[in-house]
Design an enzyme around this catalytic site. Structure first.
Site, PDB file in Angstrom:
ATOM      1  N   LYS A  49       0.839  -1.209   0.000  1.00  0.00           N
ATOM      2  CA  LYS A  49       0.000   0.000   0.000  1.00  0.00           C
ATOM      3  C   LYS A  49       0.866   1.247   0.000  1.00  0.00           C
ATOM      4  CE  LYS A  49      -1.616  -1.384   3.832  1.00  0.00           C
ATOM      5  NZ  LYS A  49      -2.331  -1.620   5.114  1.00  0.00           N
ATOM      6  N   GLY A  56      -6.552   4.610  10.107  1.00  0.00           N
ATOM      7  CA  GLY A  56      -7.293   3.345   9.981  1.00  0.00           C
ATOM      8  C   GLY A  56      -7.582   2.936   8.550  1.00  0.00           C
TER       9      GLY A  56
HETATM   10  N1  LIG Z   1      -5.430  10.327   1.191  1.00  0.00           N
HETATM   11  C1  LIG Z   1      -5.785   9.194   0.586  1.00  0.00           C
HETATM   12  N2  LIG Z   1      -6.645   9.225  -0.472  1.00  0.00           N
HETATM   13  C2  LIG Z   1      -7.030   8.094  -1.088  1.00  0.00           C
HETATM   14  N3  LIG Z   1      -6.613   6.880  -0.714  1.00  0.00           N
HETATM   15  C3  LIG Z   1      -5.753   6.779   0.318  1.00  0.00           C
HETATM   16  C4  LIG Z   1      -5.298   7.923   1.033  1.00  0.00           C
HETATM   17  N4  LIG Z   1      -4.459   7.506   2.023  1.00  0.00           N
HETATM   18  C5  LIG Z   1      -4.416   6.168   1.934  1.00  0.00           C
HETATM   19  N5  LIG Z   1      -5.165   5.714   0.910  1.00  0.00           N
HETATM   20  C6  LIG Z   1      -5.378   4.334   0.490  1.00  0.00           C
HETATM   21  O1  LIG Z   1      -5.826   3.633   1.658  1.00  0.00           O
HETATM   22  C7  LIG Z   1      -5.353   2.313   1.641  1.00  0.00           C
HETATM   23  C8  LIG Z   1      -4.550   2.048   2.901  1.00  0.00           C
HETATM   24  O2  LIG Z   1      -3.225   2.455   2.699  1.00  0.00           O
HETATM   25  P1  LIG Z   1      -2.237   3.074   3.783  1.00  0.00           P
HETATM   26  O3  LIG Z   1      -0.902   3.123   3.146  1.00  0.00           O
HETATM   27  O4  LIG Z   1      -2.789   4.337   4.304  1.00  0.00           O
HETATM   28  O5  LIG Z   1      -2.324   1.958   4.911  1.00  0.00           O
HETATM   29  P2  LIG Z   1      -1.812   1.969   6.401  1.00  0.00           P
HETATM   30  O6  LIG Z   1      -0.592   2.812   6.525  1.00  0.00           O
HETATM   31  O7  LIG Z   1      -1.710   0.563   6.810  1.00  0.00           O
HETATM   32  O8  LIG Z   1      -3.032   2.689   7.171  1.00  0.00           O
HETATM   33  P3  LIG Z   1      -3.278   2.772   8.770  1.00  0.00           P
HETATM   34  O9  LIG Z   1      -2.029   2.324   9.435  1.00  0.00           O
HETATM   35  O10 LIG Z   1      -3.643   4.188   9.041  1.00  0.00           O
HETATM   36  O11 LIG Z   1      -4.415   1.866   9.053  1.00  0.00           O
HETATM   37  C9  LIG Z   1      -4.536   2.179   0.368  1.00  0.00           C
HETATM   38  O12 LIG Z   1      -5.363   1.658  -0.673  1.00  0.00           O
HETATM   39  C10 LIG Z   1      -4.137   3.607   0.059  1.00  0.00           C
HETATM   40  O13 LIG Z   1      -3.858   3.811  -1.299  1.00  0.00           O
HETATM   41  C1  LIG Z   2      -5.306  -1.383  17.336  1.00  0.00           C
HETATM   42  C2  LIG Z   2      -4.709  -0.859  16.083  1.00  0.00           C
HETATM   43  N1  LIG Z   2      -4.577  -1.685  15.031  1.00  0.00           N
HETATM   44  C3  LIG Z   2      -4.056  -1.222  13.876  1.00  0.00           C
HETATM   45  C4  LIG Z   2      -3.637   0.082  13.764  1.00  0.00           C
HETATM   46  C5  LIG Z   2      -3.022   0.565  12.457  1.00  0.00           C
HETATM   47  O1  LIG Z   2      -3.687   1.582  11.929  1.00  0.00           O
HETATM   48  C6  LIG Z   2      -3.785   0.921  14.890  1.00  0.00           C
HETATM   49  N2  LIG Z   2      -3.421   2.220  14.843  1.00  0.00           N
HETATM   50  N3  LIG Z   2      -4.325   0.421  16.020  1.00  0.00           N
HETATM   51 MG   LIG Z   3      -1.644  -0.303   8.486  1.00  0.00          MG
END
Ligand SMILES: Nc1ncnc2c1ncn2[C@@H]1O[C@H](COP(=O)(O)OP(=O)(O)OP(=O)(O)O)[C@@H](O)[C@H]1O
Ligand SMILES: Cc1ncc(CO)c(N)n1
Ligand SMILES: [Mg+2]
Length: 553
Positions: free
Chosen positions: A231, A266
């Site tokens: 991602k 999230g």
């Molecule tokens: N500002 C944004 N606009 C559109 N899509 C987004 C945006 N930010 C993240 N995404 C999409 O959201 C999904 C999750 O990706 P991301 O890289 O944010 O995951 P993450 O870091 O594991 O998130 P988190 O840890 O906050 O749960 C991906 O498909 C990414 O492309």
């Molecule tokens: C509990 C929990 N799981 C996953 C994430 C990743 O977003 C978070 N911030 N907190």
């Molecule tokens: Mg994540």
């Protein structure tokens, strides 16, 4: 006839035991005098309370993840995403975090024995289709999860290898990396690391470009998962939100526009849950990812302006609803049967004839005493109708009167009207209720006692009954007369408004029927096909008041 309880029911046709298969007791009624074939049919179709026993297998996701007290990520995000995507979600909690929009203030890890017990409770009983994992904070927890998955195989496993929160806090330390690589990843149908997690799983390589993401996806695939989605939400300097999917053969660059918002806490948990949801519904992997990504983008767009918390990264709106209240000038009107007293139904052809706008007509009717407005538009373009409807909602709410839309559920939703009125050939009221939700006002036209009873069962709020008198407003409309109106009122559990050819001179006969649930009259021509709507409405209002006081005395 008394029937046995639900948990004694076992279907031979259903692929899963729905109820407790250990129940050995024979249903009592099998000894009664009712022929057995009939008994079985009845038994198949309802339980002891008369509730139909419909067998529907609901797609079921089990999320094995941590709780986020701020409810933007973790278990809470997973449950909301599954609810939004129309699947059932059970939850095994691996850790409880004290977390908000600023960061993670504390983590309490659940013992592996208790994680194991939760897994056993759900997996041994509840027909899980897809398991989705999030925060797995200890080596022991990963081990018991792998054991459970071997013992209770599921259709698909989605692993979101949560390690660091976006705030930079550690959610699972390096101690889990080896068991992740050796045990969990090879069992996964897909893993969904973000850039930092992909880097950690690969021993710390820097990932900065899309080419780096592709190469990481390939190396992670070599660790055993059937497919990999790296991602790129945190990809530096990227104008789009780009993710890389590798299925072992092909790369797919999945690109969407980047929503300009700080409310992205999230997104990762939500994406993984939405992928799991689509897989459980039967989608192939690539399709599941595309739908899930589109859903995340829509939810981010919808929640981009909401303010929850003071930290740098807020939660968004999984159910695409929070914003509604912000934009409507007033809240949804509560339905009161007395709103039916003078029910004005608009007609744009009549307005044209008299050279006035819909908004002027509605305003005049309310000022003259109309208690509710229904917009009825048979021929207008949808876009034009929507614009008119939005303007009329504003006027009605300014005066504290509800506005209903005739027939068009889509327009009612789009302009956030207070409800709809449907006829017998329009969408069935129970489906309208499903689409509009529990708050909205729903009225149904009924000519017969059977229709009136059905309207109540379907969850309508009121009945419109007519034509009481002959009318030109509706072609081929059967006139039920005062007697038909009486019959419907008698059969109805709902309040009734009379409609059809009613005006200031004959309204009195309608009210004098004296039916306790007849709350008022609905009129079109008597108000809108007249030169002066205000004075016509005042007249009709006065006649109604007079008639009611006569009935009461
Ligand atoms: N500002 C944004 N606009 C559109 N899509 C987004 C945006 N930010 C993240 N995404 C999409 O959201 C999904 C999750 O990706 P991301 O890289 O944010 O995951 P993450 O870091 O594991 O998130 P988190 O840890 O906050 O749960 C991906 O498909 C990414 O492309
Ligand atoms: C509990 C929990 N799981 C996953 C994430 C990743 O977003 C978070 N911030 N907190
Ligand atoms: Mg994540």
């Amino acid at each position: 006839m008394a029937f046995c309880s639900c948990n004694q029911f076992l279907s031979s046709t259903y692929p899963f035991p729905i109820f407790n298969k250990n129940s050995k007791s024979v249903p009592k009624f099998l000894n009664s005098r009712v022929p057995q074939s009939l008994q079985f049919q009845a038994y198949m179709s309802m339980d002891q309370c008369g509730v139909p026993l419909t067998k529907i297998k609901i797609p079921h996701i089990l999320t094995v993840a941590g709780s986020d007290s701020g409810a933007g990520a973790g278990i809470q995000a997973d449950i909301k995403a599954c609810a939004a995507r129309g699947v059932y979600c059970s939850s095994v909690i691996t850790a409880v975090t004290a977390q908000n929009t600023v960061g993670v203030q504390g983590v309490d890890i659940v013992s592996e024995a208790f994680v194991s017990q939760q897994l056993n409770s759900v997996l041994s009983d509840m027909q899980v289709d897809v398991v989705k994992t999030g925060m797995l904070p200890s080596l022991g927890i990963v081990n018991v999860l792998c054991q459970s998955l071997r013992h209770f195989p599921v259709r698909a496993l989605v692993v979101d290898p949560v390690m660091v929160s976006t705030s930079g806090d550690i959610l699972a330390g390096p101690s889990i990396l080896s068991v992740f690589r050796e045990e969990l990843l090879p069992m996964a149908d897909i893993i969904t690391p973000n850039i930092k997690e992909a880097s950690a799983l690969l021993g710390g390589v820097q990932l900065e470009t899309i080419a780096d993401m592709c190469s990481a996806a390939k190396q992670l695939h070599a660790m055993g998962p059937r497919s990999v989605l790296v991602k790129g939400g945190d990809l530096p300097d990227s104008l789009d939100a780009v993710d890389i999917f590798f299925d072992g053969k092909q790369y797919h660059e999945l690109r969407s526009s980047r929503v300009k918002t700080h409310n992205t806490h999230g997104t990762g948990c939500t994406l993984a849950s939405a992928i799991a949801a689509e897989l459980a519904k039967g989608s192939p992997m690539l399709r599941a990812i595309k739908v899930a990504k589109r859903y995340v983008e829509t939810a981010l767009e919808y929640g981009k302006d909401i303010v929850i918390g003071n930290g740098p990264q807020g939660p968004f709106d999984h159910l695409l609803r929070l914003k509604r209240g912000l934009y409507s000038s007033t809240k949804q009107m509560e339905f009161n049967p007395s709103d039916l007293f003078l029910y004005a139904v608009t007609d744009s052809v009549m307005n044209e004839r008299w050279g006035r706008t819909m908004t002027d007509a509605v305003k005049a009717a309310i000022e003259g005493g109309a208690t509710i407005i229904q917009l009825r538009e048979k021929d207008a373009d949808t876009r034009e109708f929507l614009e008119t409807a939005k303007a009329c909602v504003e006027i009605c709410h300014f005066y504290g009167k509800p506005l209903l839309i005739n027939d068009r559920i889509d327009v009612a939703l789009a302009c956030d009207a207070d409800g709809v009125h449907v006829g017998q050939s329009d969408m069935p009221a129970h489906l309208v209720r499903t689409l509009l939700g529990p708050e909205k006002i729903i009225g149904v036209s009924c000519k017969t006692p059977e229709q009136a009873k059905q309207a109540w069962i379907d969850g309508a709020d009121y009945i419109g009954c007519g034509g009481v008198y002959p009318t030109n407003t509706k072609a081929n409309n059967v006139t039920v007369g005062l007697e038909g109106l009486r019959t419907v009122c008698l059969a109805s559990n709902l309040p009734v408004v009379a409609i059809g050819g009613i005006n200031a001179s004959n309204a009195r006969s309608v009210i004098e029927l004296g039916m306790p649930n007849l709350e008022g009259v609905a009129v079109v021509s008597a108000l809108f096909d007249r030169e002066n709507i205000l004075s016509e409405t005042r007249n009709l209002h006065a006649s109604l008041i007079q008639a009611v006081s006569k009935v009461k005395s």
